[in-house]
Motif scaffolding. Structure first.
Motif, PDB file in Angstrom:
ATOM      1  N   GLU A   5      60.260  15.676  -2.446  1.00  0.00           N
ATOM      2  CA  GLU A   5      59.390  14.307  -2.555  1.00  0.00           C
ATOM      3  C   GLU A   5      60.194  13.211  -2.432  1.00  0.00           C
ATOM      4  O   GLU A   5      59.641  12.134  -2.143  1.00  0.00           O
ATOM      5  N   ILE A   6      61.359  13.332  -3.198  1.00  0.00           N
ATOM      6  CA  ILE A   6      62.339  12.056  -3.045  1.00  0.00           C
ATOM      7  C   ILE A   6      62.692  11.635  -1.598  1.00  0.00           C
ATOM      8  O   ILE A   6      62.583  10.848  -0.979  1.00  0.00           O
ATOM      9  N   LEU A   7      62.758  12.880  -0.932  1.00  0.00           N
ATOM     10  CA  LEU A   7      63.265  12.757   0.579  1.00  0.00           C
ATOM     11  C   LEU A   7      62.023  12.258   1.283  1.00  0.00           C
ATOM     12  O   LEU A   7      62.084  11.310   2.172  1.00  0.00           O
ATOM     13  N   GLY A   8      60.811  12.605   0.976  1.00  0.00           N
ATOM     14  CA  GLY A   8      59.446  12.018   1.701  1.00  0.00           C
ATOM     15  C   GLY A   8      59.409  10.574   1.286  1.00  0.00           C
ATOM     16  O   GLY A   8      59.035   9.771   2.207  1.00  0.00           O
ATOM     17  N   TYR A   9      59.599   9.966  -0.001  1.00  0.00           N
ATOM     18  CA  TYR A   9      59.560   8.565  -0.409  1.00  0.00           C
ATOM     19  C   TYR A   9      60.647   7.778   0.409  1.00  0.00           C
ATOM     20  O   TYR A   9      60.546   6.657   1.027  1.00  0.00           O
ATOM     21  N   ILE A  10      61.958   8.402   0.646  1.00  0.00           N
ATOM     22  CA  ILE A  10      63.027   7.783   1.314  1.00  0.00           C
ATOM     23  C   ILE A  10      62.642   7.787   2.945  1.00  0.00           C
ATOM     24  O   ILE A  10      62.816   6.811   3.543  1.00  0.00           O
ATOM     25  N   GLY A  11      61.690   8.738   3.281  1.00  0.00           N
ATOM     26  CA  GLY A  11      61.197   8.701   4.780  1.00  0.00           C
ATOM     27  C   GLY A  11      60.167   7.812   4.966  1.00  0.00           C
ATOM     28  O   GLY A  11      60.125   6.935   6.097  1.00  0.00           O
ATOM     29  N   ALA A  12      59.291   7.391   3.900  1.00  0.00           N
ATOM     30  CA  ALA A  12      58.490   6.332   3.944  1.00  0.00           C
ATOM     31  C   ALA A  12      59.277   4.818   4.021  1.00  0.00           C
ATOM     32  O   ALA A  12      58.654   3.906   4.975  1.00  0.00           O
ATOM     33  N   LEU A  13      60.182   4.580   3.461  1.00  0.00           N
ATOM     34  CA  LEU A  13      60.918   3.513   3.753  1.00  0.00           C
ATOM     35  C   LEU A  13      61.692   3.252   4.961  1.00  0.00           C
ATOM     36  O   LEU A  13      61.576   2.343   5.616  1.00  0.00           O
ATOM     37  N   ILE A  14      61.995   4.577   5.684  1.00  0.00           N
ATOM     38  CA  ILE A  14      62.392   4.677   6.968  1.00  0.00           C
ATOM     39  C   ILE A  14      61.366   4.262   7.849  1.00  0.00           C
ATOM     40  O   ILE A  14      61.605   3.554   9.095  1.00  0.00           O
ATOM     41  N   VAL A  15      60.370   4.888   7.825  1.00  0.00           N
ATOM     42  CA  VAL A  15      59.111   4.412   8.527  1.00  0.00           C
ATOM     43  C   VAL A  15      58.970   2.985   8.669  1.00  0.00           C
ATOM     44  O   VAL A  15      58.665   2.391   9.791  1.00  0.00           O
ATOM     45  N   GLY A  16      59.063   2.538   7.626  1.00  0.00           N
ATOM     46  CA  GLY A  16      58.775   0.718   7.320  1.00  0.00           C
ATOM     47  C   GLY A  16      59.718   0.126   8.367  1.00  0.00           C
ATOM     48  O   GLY A  16      59.852  -0.886   9.176  1.00  0.00           O
ATOM     49  N   ILE A  28      54.396   8.231  14.422  1.00  0.00           N
ATOM     50  CA  ILE A  28      55.331   9.136  15.091  1.00  0.00           C
ATOM     51  C   ILE A  28      56.101   9.902  14.052  1.00  0.00           C
ATOM     52  O   ILE A  28      56.365  10.952  13.955  1.00  0.00           O
ATOM     53  N   LEU A  29      56.644   8.890  13.007  1.00  0.00           N
ATOM     54  CA  LEU A  29      57.504   9.475  11.802  1.00  0.00           C
ATOM     55  C   LEU A  29      56.745  10.047  10.856  1.00  0.00           C
ATOM     56  O   LEU A  29      57.026  11.219  10.199  1.00  0.00           O
ATOM     57  N   THR A  30      55.432   9.350  10.565  1.00  0.00           N
ATOM     58  CA  THR A  30      54.435   9.519   9.249  1.00  0.00           C
ATOM     59  C   THR A  30      54.073  11.050   9.270  1.00  0.00           C
ATOM     60  O   THR A  30      54.169  11.695   8.327  1.00  0.00           O
ATOM     61  N   ILE A 227      59.163  -2.623   5.995  1.00  0.00           N
ATOM     62  CA  ILE A 227      58.813  -3.523   7.212  1.00  0.00           C
ATOM     63  C   ILE A 227      59.305  -4.735   7.107  1.00  0.00           C
ATOM     64  O   ILE A 227      60.037  -5.213   8.098  1.00  0.00           O
ATOM     65  N   ILE A 228      59.172  -5.154   5.792  1.00  0.00           N
ATOM     66  CA  ILE A 228      59.860  -6.499   5.289  1.00  0.00           C
ATOM     67  C   ILE A 228      61.333  -6.516   5.417  1.00  0.00           C
ATOM     68  O   ILE A 228      61.802  -7.496   6.146  1.00  0.00           O
ATOM     69  N   ILE A 229      62.058  -5.659   5.150  1.00  0.00           N
ATOM     70  CA  ILE A 229      63.509  -5.339   5.315  1.00  0.00           C
ATOM     71  C   ILE A 229      63.737  -5.330   6.843  1.00  0.00           C
ATOM     72  O   ILE A 229      64.532  -5.899   7.484  1.00  0.00           O
ATOM     73  N   GLY A 230      63.110  -4.052   7.580  1.00  0.00           N
ATOM     74  CA  GLY A 230      63.200  -4.132   8.926  1.00  0.00           C
ATOM     75  C   GLY A 230      63.076  -5.451   9.751  1.00  0.00           C
ATOM     76  O   GLY A 230      63.684  -5.893  10.530  1.00  0.00           O
TER      77      GLY A 230
END
Length: 262
Positions: A5-16, A28-30, A227-230
């Motif tokens: 679950e932690i990795l999933g939330y990190i993945g959400a940040l990476i998607v953004g 494609i990532l989500t 997204i904001i960071i990216g």
């Protein structure tokens, strides 16, 4: 909270971050993230992906509008047939597909397998689109009747509805070739279509599924934060190199999904 679950939330940040840097590729990532890491079924994963991509793209529309890179009139005109198709796909088509489609030898093709393979094939197209160097001056602008655009919008909307994707890699070329928009404005305008398509498509799912809102809203929040960071980091990174690199990553992911499902 479990490790996955932690990795999933990190993945959400990476998607953004990817959305903010590249301007596309969120679904494609989500979808693989939700299916293979967090254990959701493809039907639920594609539904959640629509909400994540839709809410994230809305933030992107605001960012692009501030830079005067959104043609709302063209975007809304193109959105109409697309979001009709997306809604119908999510409300009726996806949920009416039988769980077991057919048997090929000793292999049974299930609904979930078919959705993921179809998703992987669309990913292959997306990867080619991102890897290939297409200069704007080489694109031929063709004005066409709206009924043709309407039909094309229905087709693209159906595809994006089934796979739970925003479809930016399909809408951007369409807006350049059919609506005669410059590339940068086409990218910004495509976000309007993606936002409407994704959120309306999700409404179609909402009427069929029980949604875990606490998870989905937090996942979406992290994606928007990414997204904001990216978006702020994008000025320091070559978009051309990043897009090509992400294209190769998408290609590998598509091959992995096909291997995993077959």
């Amino acid at each position: 909270m479990e490790t996955t679950e932690i990795l999933g939330y990190i993945g959400a940040l990476i998607v953004g971050l990817v959305l903010g840097l590249v301007g596309g590729g969120g679904s494609i990532l989500t979808v693989p993230l939700l299916v293979y890491l967090l254990g959701y079924s493809p039907v639920i994963a594609t539904a959640y992906s629509l909400f994540v991509v839709g809410s994230s793209s809305l933030v992107g529309v605001i960012q692009k509008h501030r830079k005067k890179l959104v043609d709302f009139k063209t975007g809304l005109a193109f959105s109409f047939p697309s979001f009709l198709a997306v809604y119908i796909s999510r409300r009726y088509i996806v949920h009416s597909i039988p769980e077991s489609l057919f048997t090929f030898g000793s292999v049974t093709i299930t609904k979930n397998m078919a959705i993921m393979i179809f998703f992987a094939l669309i990913m292959l197209l997306a990867s080619v689109s991102m890897i290939k160097n297409t200069k704007e001056k080489n694109l031929i602008n063709i004005n066409q009747s709206y009924y043709k655009t309407f039909i094309q919008g229905l087709i693209i909307g159906t595809i994006t509805g089934i796979i739970g994707a925003g479809g930016g890699f399909l809408y951007v070329p369409a807006l350049v070739l059919w609506a005669n928009l410059p590339m940068k404005k086409a990218v910004g305008t495509s976000l309007v279509i993606i936002t409407l398509n994704s959120l309306i498509g999700f409404i179609g799912d909402w009427q069929n599924l029980k949604v875990n809102w606490s998870f989905l809203l937090f996942f979406s929040f992290l994606t928007i934060l990414g997204i904001i960071i990216g978006g702020n980091l994008s000025k320091y990174v070559s978009n051309k190199s990043l897009k090509k690199g992400f294209g190769y990553f998408t290609l590998i992911m598509a091959i992995y999904i096909i291997y995993k499902e077959i």
